[in-house]
Design a protein around this motif. Structure first.
Motif, PDB file in Angstrom:
ATOM      1  N   LYS A  56       0.859  -1.182   0.000  1.00 23.92           N
ATOM      2  CA  LYS A  56       0.000   0.000   0.000  1.00 23.92           C
ATOM      3  C   LYS A  56       0.898   1.236   0.000  1.00 23.92           C
ATOM      4  O   LYS A  56       1.733   1.400   0.890  1.00 23.92           O
ATOM      5  CB  LYS A  56      -0.909   0.023   1.232  1.00 23.92           C
ATOM      6  N   ASP A  57       0.734   2.094  -0.994  1.00 19.80           N
ATOM      7  CA  ASP A  57       1.560   3.297  -1.085  1.00 19.80           C
ATOM      8  C   ASP A  57       1.457   4.154   0.171  1.00 19.80           C
ATOM      9  O   ASP A  57       2.436   4.755   0.604  1.00 19.80           O
ATOM     10  CB  ASP A  57       1.173   4.129  -2.313  1.00 19.80           C
ATOM     11  N   GLN A  65       8.468   9.955  -3.706  1.00 12.23           N
ATOM     12  CA  GLN A  65       9.252  10.523  -4.808  1.00 12.23           C
ATOM     13  C   GLN A  65       9.946   9.439  -5.640  1.00 12.23           C
ATOM     14  O   GLN A  65      10.714   9.749  -6.527  1.00 12.23           O
ATOM     15  CB  GLN A  65      10.312  11.484  -4.253  1.00 12.23           C
ATOM     16  N   GLY A  66       9.703   8.182  -5.325  1.00 10.62           N
ATOM     17  CA  GLY A  66      10.306   7.079  -6.062  1.00 10.62           C
ATOM     18  C   GLY A  66      11.402   6.405  -5.257  1.00 10.62           C
ATOM     19  O   GLY A  66      12.050   7.026  -4.410  1.00 10.62           O
ATOM     20  N   TRP A  70      14.693   7.824  -2.877  1.00  9.43           N
ATOM     21  CA  TRP A  70      14.841   7.397  -1.487  1.00  9.43           C
ATOM     22  C   TRP A  70      16.201   6.738  -1.285  1.00  9.43           C
ATOM     23  O   TRP A  70      16.880   6.988  -0.294  1.00  9.43           O
ATOM     24  CB  TRP A  70      13.716   6.433  -1.113  1.00  9.43           C
ATOM     25  N   GLY A  71      16.629   5.896  -2.252  1.00  7.87           N
ATOM     26  CA  GLY A  71      17.930   5.245  -2.159  1.00  7.87           C
ATOM     27  C   GLY A  71      19.072   6.238  -2.167  1.00  7.87           C
ATOM     28  O   GLY A  71      20.019   6.117  -1.380  1.00  7.87           O
ATOM     29  N   ARG A  72      18.999   7.262  -3.027  1.00  3.76           N
ATOM     30  CA  ARG A  72      20.045   8.295  -3.060  1.00  3.76           C
ATOM     31  C   ARG A  72      20.111   9.034  -1.732  1.00  3.76           C
ATOM     32  O   ARG A  72      21.189   9.266  -1.186  1.00  3.76           O
ATOM     33  CB  ARG A  72      19.776   9.284  -4.195  1.00  3.76           C
ATOM     34  N   ARG A  73      18.929   9.391  -1.191  1.00  4.77           N
ATOM     35  CA  ARG A  73      18.902  10.115   0.078  1.00  4.77           C
ATOM     36  C   ARG A  73      19.494   9.252   1.197  1.00  4.77           C
ATOM     37  O   ARG A  73      20.296   9.722   2.005  1.00  4.77           O
ATOM     38  CB  ARG A  73      17.471  10.516   0.440  1.00  4.77           C
ATOM     39  N   LEU A  74      19.149   7.995   1.206  1.00  4.01           N
ATOM     40  CA  LEU A  74      19.652   7.095   2.230  1.00  4.01           C
ATOM     41  C   LEU A  74      21.168   6.945   2.131  1.00  4.01           C
ATOM     42  O   LEU A  74      21.873   6.978   3.142  1.00  4.01           O
ATOM     43  CB  LEU A  74      18.976   5.728   2.097  1.00  4.01           C
TER      44      LEU A  74
END
Length: 118
Positions: A56-57, A65-66, A70-74
């Motif tokens: 569930k989104d 934001q995709g 999220w991976g880049r921010r992490l």
């Protein structure tokens, strides 16, 4: 592994094609491996179908934001993240539990609730 003989009907052309690739003496081994791989694939398909709709989104606002964002921010937040810490963090986030640790530096993600050890 225990084995059992069974009767399987195959077209002559399929048998010839298998024999060209693996030889007639390796036919059973080849068919066993092919059947095992297909069973794994079919089980994976069944698991995916059973899990359809489970995501569930609204439960994952961090991915709005995709996942790439999220991976880049992490990765920017956690430069020296160890794989063991990543597993611990993922389990804590997934299960929505508080992580008891004195090592807060390795868990800067906002999604994890941290609590110091007694």
């Amino acid at each position: 592994m225990n084995t059992k003989r069974t009767h399987v009907v195959l077209s002559e052309q399929l048998i010839k094609d298998i024999d060209v690739v693996v030889g007639s003496r390796q036919r059973s081994s080849f068919l066993t491996q092919a059947a095992e791989r297909e069973l794994i694939r079919l089980r994976q398909v069944a698991a995916l179908k059973a899990a359809a709709g489970a995501w569930k989104d609204k439960d994952h606002p961090e991915l709005k934001q995709g996942s790439a964002q999220w991976g880049r921010r992490l990765r920017q937040e956690v430069r020296h993240f160890q794989s063991g810490d990543a597993i611990i963090a993922a389990v804590a986030i997934h299960n929505e539990v508080t992580l008891i640790t004195g090592n807060t530096r390795d868990f800067p993600m906002k999604e994890i609730a941290l609590y110091p050890p007694p």
